[in-house]
Write an enzyme that holds these catalytic residues in place. Sequence first.
Site, PDB file in Angstrom:
ATOM      1  N   LYS A 227     -92.494  -9.724  38.041  1.00 51.05           N
ATOM      2  CA  LYS A 227     -92.867  -8.387  37.581  1.00 51.05           C
ATOM      3  C   LYS A 227     -91.684  -7.433  37.616  1.00 51.05           C
ATOM      4  O   LYS A 227     -90.682  -7.667  38.282  1.00 51.05           O
ATOM      5  CB  LYS A 227     -94.081  -7.888  38.361  1.00 51.05           C
ATOM      6  CG  LYS A 227     -95.342  -8.638  37.878  1.00 51.05           C
ATOM      7  CD  LYS A 227     -96.634  -8.025  38.281  1.00 51.05           C
ATOM      8  CE  LYS A 227     -97.775  -8.803  37.601  1.00 51.05           C
ATOM      9  NZ  LYS A 227     -99.072  -8.587  38.201  1.00 51.05           N
ATOM     10  N   ARG A 266    -100.091 -15.856  42.714  1.00 48.99           N
ATOM     11  CA  ARG A 266    -100.167 -16.219  41.289  1.00 48.99           C
ATOM     12  C   ARG A 266     -98.754 -16.168  40.739  1.00 48.99           C
ATOM     13  O   ARG A 266     -98.151 -15.095  40.694  1.00 48.99           O
ATOM     14  CB  ARG A 266    -101.094 -15.218  40.584  1.00 48.99           C
ATOM     15  CG  ARG A 266    -101.278 -15.453  39.094  1.00 48.99           C
ATOM     16  CD  ARG A 266    -102.169 -14.372  38.495  1.00 48.99           C
ATOM     17  NE  ARG A 266    -102.338 -14.557  37.075  1.00 48.99           N
ATOM     18  CZ  ARG A 266    -101.463 -14.147  36.156  1.00 48.99           C
ATOM     19  NH1 ARG A 266    -100.368 -13.510  36.517  1.00 48.99           N
ATOM     20  NH2 ARG A 266    -101.697 -14.365  34.882  1.00 48.99           N
TER      21      ARG A 266
HETATM   22  N1  PMM Z   1    -100.997 -10.069  36.494  1.00 46.61           N
HETATM   23  C1  PMM Z   1    -100.953 -10.374  35.191  1.00 46.61           C
HETATM   24  C2  PMM Z   1    -102.017 -11.069  34.580  1.00 46.61           C
HETATM   25  N2  PMM Z   1    -103.081 -11.458  35.291  1.00 46.61           N
HETATM   26  N3  PMM Z   1    -104.224 -11.560  37.355  1.00 46.61           N
HETATM   27  C3  PMM Z   1    -104.300 -11.251  38.646  1.00 46.61           C
HETATM   28  N4  PMM Z   1    -105.392 -11.627  39.365  1.00 46.61           N
HETATM   29  N5  PMM Z   1    -103.321 -10.562  39.285  1.00 46.61           N
HETATM   30  C4  PMM Z   1    -102.190 -10.140  38.638  1.00 46.61           C
HETATM   31  O1  PMM Z   1    -101.335  -9.506  39.265  1.00 46.61           O
HETATM   32  C5  PMM Z   1    -102.074 -10.448  37.240  1.00 46.61           C
HETATM   33  C6  PMM Z   1    -103.137 -11.158  36.621  1.00 46.61           C
HETATM   34  C7  PMM Z   1     -99.763  -9.965  34.374  1.00 46.61           C
HETATM   35  O2  PMM Z   1     -98.716 -10.856  34.535  1.00 46.61           O
HETATM   36  P1  PMM Z   1     -98.399 -12.079  33.506  1.00 46.61           P
HETATM   37  O3  PMM Z   1     -98.176 -11.488  32.140  1.00 46.61           O
HETATM   38  O4  PMM Z   1     -97.193 -12.751  34.055  1.00 46.61           O
HETATM   39  O5  PMM Z   1     -99.572 -13.021  33.479  1.00 46.61           O
END
Ligand code: PMM
Length: 295
Positions: A227, A266
């Site tokens: 991020k 994650r």
């Molecule tokens: N961040 C993203 C997408 N989905 N889900 C959860 N539970 N927590 C998060 O922090 C989260 C998520 C955005 O990041 P990405 O584009 O790398 O998926």
Amino acid sequence: MPVLRKPRPAARFEDLPTDRTLVMGILNVTPDSFSDGGQHATADTAVAAGLRMFYAGADIIDVGGESTRPGAAEVSADEEQARVLPVVQALVKAGALVSIDTTRAATAAAALEAGAALINDVSGLSMEPEMAELAARTKVPYILTHRRGNASTMDSLTDYGNVADDVAAELAGVRDKLYAAGVAPEQIIVDPGLGFSKNDGQNWELLQNLDVLQAMGHKVLVGASRKRFLGTLLTVAGKAATPQERDAATAAVTAISAFRGAWAVRVHDVGASLDAVKVAARMAPPAPGAGSGNS
Ligand code: PMM
């Protein structure tokens, strides 16, 4: 004679390890996610990437078909489902435990039908309250992520008193709606929603105060991977680190989150975070009464 392979038993949430923090691999089947967008634009390449994460040891694969980055364009429910469902099906068939990253109840329901075992709703129930009924009816774990506003407005909604207390209080408010719909406490996993309506400093403050979220009594999931706040931290000569240059810092966040008792992280780089989780588990103080194993 054809070689008959025994079908693998479906992976079950109940069988996940409980002696260490879990690693959830990120699989965005989208042309525009901020760090891996476009890499998995077709079902075949997405399935291959998901299998690589599965064989690298990911405990859960989180499949999403709509970018959640600030200002991302919306996709239709049909398009979202066309992206994710074949991927969910193939990964489940291979024996992976899959979560569906969506803000739409219809997509979540279709993915559960295709074998997904968890709902990951980054809207924090704010887009489609029917998600609560779906979670209550199906009894699957529901990841409740903190976010204010939507993808276009969230960046401007960063006014907090004490960010950790406010996030916990706002999550508790949504949790009550889940309870009212019949969702059980043990189904709920809370997530601070790093980068969602938080500025860089607020993301760090939330990580420093994970115990405030843990005090809510639910499992805690941390999503810091690649991020922007990590890119800012790693700025060199005025240039923030690119998403791909943020994996070592992500693994460091994993180690600390795991040491502090996060239920799962994650991440994009599964191998690095699994190593970090193992280090944290080895470093954690032994449970009271546990022997040294050397006697
Ligand atoms: N961040 C993203 C997408 N989905 N889900 C959860 N539970 N927590 C998060 O922090 C989260 C998520 C955005 O990041 P990405 O584009 O790398 O998926």
